[in-house]
Design a protein around this motif. Structure first.
Motif, mmCIF file in Angstrom:
data_model
loop_
_atom_site.group_PDB
_atom_site.id
_atom_site.type_symbol
_atom_site.label_atom_id
_atom_site.label_comp_id
_atom_site.label_asym_id
_atom_site.label_seq_id
_atom_site.Cartn_x
_atom_site.Cartn_y
_atom_site.Cartn_z
ATOM 1 N N HIS A 219 1.027 -1.215 -0.025
ATOM 2 C CA HIS A 219 -0.064 -0.021 0.001
ATOM 3 C C HIS A 219 0.765 1.159 -0.052
ATOM 4 C CE1 HIS A 219 -3.885 -2.205 1.644
ATOM 5 N NE2 HIS A 219 -3.656 -2.557 0.267
ATOM 6 N N CYS A 220 2.125 1.165 0.649
ATOM 7 C CA CYS A 220 3.014 2.347 0.462
ATOM 8 C C CYS A 220 3.569 2.720 -0.929
ATOM 9 C CB CYS A 220 4.201 2.177 1.445
ATOM 10 S SG CYS A 220 3.984 2.299 3.272
ATOM 11 N N LEU A 221 3.525 1.682 -1.489
ATOM 12 C CA LEU A 221 4.163 1.823 -2.851
ATOM 13 C C LEU A 221 2.953 2.096 -3.682
ATOM 14 C CD1 LEU A 221 6.312 -1.462 -3.321
ATOM 15 C CD2 LEU A 221 7.063 0.745 -2.828
ATOM 16 N N ASP A 222 1.783 1.757 -3.669
ATOM 17 C CA ASP A 222 0.654 2.068 -4.299
ATOM 18 C C ASP A 222 0.343 3.631 -4.023
ATOM 19 O OD1 ASP A 222 0.259 -0.247 -5.298
ATOM 20 O OD2 ASP A 222 -1.341 -0.867 -4.035
ATOM 21 N N GLN A 223 0.704 4.059 -2.962
ATOM 22 C CA GLN A 223 0.549 5.482 -2.464
ATOM 23 C C GLN A 223 1.539 6.298 -3.082
ATOM 24 O OE1 GLN A 223 1.603 6.649 1.689
ATOM 25 N NE2 GLN A 223 -0.697 7.313 1.810
ATOM 26 N N VAL A 224 2.700 5.876 -3.107
ATOM 27 C CA VAL A 224 3.891 6.680 -3.862
ATOM 28 C C VAL A 224 3.532 6.694 -5.337
ATOM 29 C CG1 VAL A 224 6.364 6.498 -4.434
ATOM 30 C CG2 VAL A 224 5.621 6.068 -2.047
ATOM 31 N N ALA A 225 3.183 5.912 -6.081
ATOM 32 C CA ALA A 225 3.049 5.685 -7.555
ATOM 33 C C ALA A 225 1.517 6.743 -7.865
ATOM 34 C CB ALA A 225 2.335 4.247 -7.754
ATOM 35 N N ALA A 226 0.651 6.748 -6.922
ATOM 36 C CA ALA A 226 -0.135 7.648 -7.029
ATOM 37 C C ALA A 226 0.101 9.254 -6.894
ATOM 38 C CB ALA A 226 -1.394 7.455 -6.269
ATOM 39 N N MET A 227 1.136 9.362 -6.126
ATOM 40 C CA MET A 227 1.561 10.788 -5.758
ATOM 41 C C MET A 227 2.709 11.426 -6.863
ATOM 42 S SD MET A 227 2.071 9.990 -1.626
ATOM 43 C CE MET A 227 2.998 11.397 -1.423
ATOM 44 N N ASP A 228 3.244 10.414 -7.595
ATOM 45 C CA ASP A 228 4.338 10.773 -8.280
ATOM 46 C C ASP A 228 3.692 11.393 -9.775
ATOM 47 O OD1 ASP A 228 6.491 10.688 -10.033
ATOM 48 O OD2 ASP A 228 6.586 8.561 -10.100
ATOM 49 N N ASP A 229 3.692 12.436 -9.565
ATOM 50 C CA ASP A 229 2.911 13.469 -10.337
ATOM 51 C C ASP A 229 3.540 15.069 -10.568
ATOM 52 O OD1 ASP A 229 1.130 14.225 -12.407
ATOM 53 O OD2 ASP A 229 -0.623 13.318 -11.325
ATOM 54 N N ASP A 230 3.255 15.620 -11.484
ATOM 55 C CA ASP A 230 3.694 16.999 -11.609
ATOM 56 C C ASP A 230 3.152 17.910 -10.243
ATOM 57 O OD1 ASP A 230 5.126 16.398 -13.858
ATOM 58 O OD2 ASP A 230 3.327 17.096 -15.188
ATOM 59 N N GLY A 231 3.709 19.069 -10.139
ATOM 60 C CA GLY A 231 3.034 19.891 -9.051
ATOM 61 C C GLY A 231 3.943 19.676 -7.734
ATOM 62 N N LEU A 232 3.307 20.550 -6.903
ATOM 63 C CA LEU A 232 3.797 20.560 -5.503
ATOM 64 C C LEU A 232 3.176 19.349 -4.735
ATOM 65 C CD1 LEU A 232 5.436 21.771 -3.143
ATOM 66 C CD2 LEU A 232 3.215 23.318 -2.891
ATOM 67 N N ILE A 233 4.112 18.526 -4.155
ATOM 68 C CA ILE A 233 3.610 17.471 -3.202
ATOM 69 C C ILE A 233 3.839 17.595 -1.930
ATOM 70 C CG2 ILE A 233 3.916 15.031 -3.039
ATOM 71 C CD1 ILE A 233 5.016 14.631 -5.858
ATOM 72 N N ILE A 234 3.175 17.611 -1.091
ATOM 73 C CA ILE A 234 3.124 17.874 0.322
ATOM 74 C C ILE A 234 3.056 16.492 1.088
ATOM 75 C CG2 ILE A 234 2.552 19.119 2.225
ATOM 76 C CD1 ILE A 234 1.845 21.431 0.478
ATOM 77 N N ALA A 235 3.762 15.927 1.959
ATOM 78 C CA ALA A 235 3.463 14.594 2.431
ATOM 79 C C ALA A 235 3.853 14.757 4.070
ATOM 80 C CB ALA A 235 4.300 13.589 1.725
ATOM 81 N N ARG A 236 2.884 14.362 4.721
ATOM 82 C CA ARG A 236 3.191 14.261 6.367
ATOM 83 C C ARG A 236 3.239 12.860 6.651
ATOM 84 N NH1 ARG A 236 -0.429 12.541 9.767
ATOM 85 N NH2 ARG A 236 -0.170 13.147 11.948
ATOM 86 N N VAL A 237 4.285 12.380 7.131
ATOM 87 C CA VAL A 237 4.324 10.971 7.908
ATOM 88 C C VAL A 237 3.823 11.164 9.384
ATOM 89 C CG1 VAL A 237 5.765 9.217 8.812
ATOM 90 C CG2 VAL A 237 6.143 10.041 6.494
ATOM 91 N N PRO A 238 3.027 10.246 9.722
ATOM 92 C CA PRO A 238 2.502 10.610 11.175
ATOM 93 C C PRO A 238 3.435 10.028 12.201
ATOM 94 C CG PRO A 238 1.560 8.424 10.210
ATOM 95 C CD PRO A 238 2.290 9.363 9.193
ATOM 96 N N GLY A 239 3.619 10.675 13.304
ATOM 97 C CA GLY A 239 4.626 10.352 14.296
ATOM 98 C C GLY A 239 4.575 10.807 15.564
ATOM 99 N N SER A 240 5.286 10.566 16.492
ATOM 100 C CA SER A 240 5.095 11.120 18.037
ATOM 101 C C SER A 240 5.588 12.438 17.968
ATOM 102 C CB SER A 240 6.382 10.268 18.663
ATOM 103 O OG SER A 240 6.438 10.815 20.089
ATOM 104 N N THR A 241 5.016 13.335 18.604
ATOM 105 C CA THR A 241 5.148 14.654 18.837
ATOM 106 C C THR A 241 6.482 14.974 19.551
ATOM 107 O OG1 THR A 241 2.975 15.307 18.821
ATOM 108 C CG2 THR A 241 4.486 16.836 19.860
ATOM 109 N N LYS A 242 6.819 13.934 20.461
ATOM 110 C CA LYS A 242 7.992 14.115 21.307
ATOM 111 C C LYS A 242 9.286 13.687 20.687
ATOM 112 C CE LYS A 242 5.434 13.520 25.808
ATOM 113 N NZ LYS A 242 5.325 12.722 27.127
ATOM 114 N N ASN A 243 9.013 13.008 19.731
ATOM 115 C CA ASN A 243 10.437 12.327 19.084
ATOM 116 C C ASN A 243 10.076 12.640 17.600
ATOM 117 O OD1 ASN A 243 12.608 11.060 18.522
ATOM 118 N ND2 ASN A 243 11.840 9.069 18.609
ATOM 119 N N TYR A 244 9.650 13.446 16.917
ATOM 120 C CA TYR A 244 9.276 13.707 15.773
ATOM 121 C C TYR A 244 10.558 13.596 14.897
ATOM 122 C CZ TYR A 244 11.265 18.371 15.571
ATOM 123 O OH TYR A 244 12.196 19.464 15.909
#
Length: 332
Positions: A219-244
């Motif tokens: 699913h990660c690879l599917d996600q990357v394939a979908a996002m591989d396009d022109d224009g600005l790409i913004i991507a947030r990985v979920p994580g811990s606030t204390k150890n971002y």
């Protein structure tokens, strides 16, 4: 599509900052360290200062596509229409507040009255503002908030708003960057929704920071394939606030491995934690020298000035990297 402040493509950081008011200290730290910032739409003075200090930075105003927030006093709102206007127009969907988000009132996004008001309000507000465009939140795929509405109708309504708003904003030299939920589930959806300047993936590589909150590798690879396009790409990985920094390194390394040829800006924050300033040293690995190389659950790519590694698996890999980690290695 309008290109706003488009530098030579390479992975950089995004400042996703639509929480509490921004401090002077944060503003000083932000200058020169981010490719893009997403701010609340009333933070026009901050947007002006960021643009003056770093004209190449893209600064976007937050606007919700799907709801109004009845607790916001105005006169500027994080939604496309105000609560009072929603009441006057009769565009409220008549369902309970969003689950977990009291005061977020679902709107009839399929209603032409709502669509026209949203587009008119947002375009008139942004056209002559210091913002480079809009990040349109809650371009939803499923019913994440428990409203029980017809999702096919809801998705169609959102697409209409995006097309209308994107066209009109582009005509004013501004961009539209929707938060495109689960674009991997429908071929072409990222392309259609990002064609007015870019797209935002708020849950890159996973929904959360532990347990089953991560996506499978496929699913990660599917996600990357979908996002591989022109224009600005913004991507947030979920994580811990204390150890971002752990998750921010994963975000950057993943961008270098999978999308180094794109204009991508990444971040890592805790769930609904958009008050901080996640920073990481700006590393430029230079030109691409290899395709992606895979060994088990580890993905790697070589560059002119180093290598990038990502372990998307659930075990420590042969390089000693823990699960769900990234590594950037520089060389002379």
């Amino acid at each position: 599509m309008v290109a706003i402040n488009e530098p030579k493509p390479r992975p950089r950081l995004a400042w996703i900052r639509y929480g509490y008011p921004i401090s002077d200290w944060q503003l000083k730290r932000a200058v020169g360290n981010f490719r893009v910032a997403i701010l609340q739409p009333w933070e026009t003075q901050i947007a002006t200062k960021l643009k003056e200090a770093d004209p190449a930075m893209t600064v976007l105003a937050y606007k919700c596509l799907s709801s109004v927030r009845d607790y916001e006093p105005g006169p500027v709102f994080s939604s496309g229409i105000s609560p009072n206007q929603a009441a006057e127009l009769g565009t409220t969907a008549g369902v309970a507040d969003w689950a977990g988000y009291g005061g977020h009132i679902q709107q009839q996004v399929w209603n032409p009255t709502y669509q026209e008001a949203w587009v008119s309000n947002v375009v008139s507000e942004i056209a002559d503002s210091p913002f480079d465009g809009v990040m349109a939140d809650n371009d939803v795929w499923e019913d994440y908030y428990g409203h029980g509405l017809d999702m096919e109708q809801t998705r169609a309504g959102l697409e209409t708003i995006i097309n209308q708003a994107g066209t009109d904003l582009n005509a004013h030299g501004k961009i539209l960057v929707p938060n495109i939920a689960e674009s991997r589930l429908q071929e072409g959806r990222w392309h259609r929704h990002s064609r007015y300047g870019g797209g935002y993936e708020e849950c890159w590589l996973g929904w959360g920071s532990s347990g089953d909150g991560w996506l499978s590798i496929d699913h990660c690879l599917d996600q990357v394939a979908a996002m591989d396009d022109d224009g600005l790409i913004i991507a947030r990985v979920p994580g811990s606030t204390k150890n971002y920094t752990h998750h921010l390194r994963l975000a950057l390394a993943s961008a270098w491995v999978f999308l180094p040829h794109r204009d991508i800006a990444v971040s890592a924050t805790g769930h609904d934690k958009y008050n901080g300033i996640p920073l990481f040293p700006d590393i430029d690995l230079g030109e691409i020298e290899s395709d992606i190389q895979r060994e088990g659950d580890t993905f790697m790519r070589k560059f002119q000035h180093g290598e990038a590694y990502v372990n998307l698996g659930d075990e420590i890999n042969e390089y000693g990297m823990p699960p769900k980690t990234g590594k950037l290695v520089t060389r002379e």
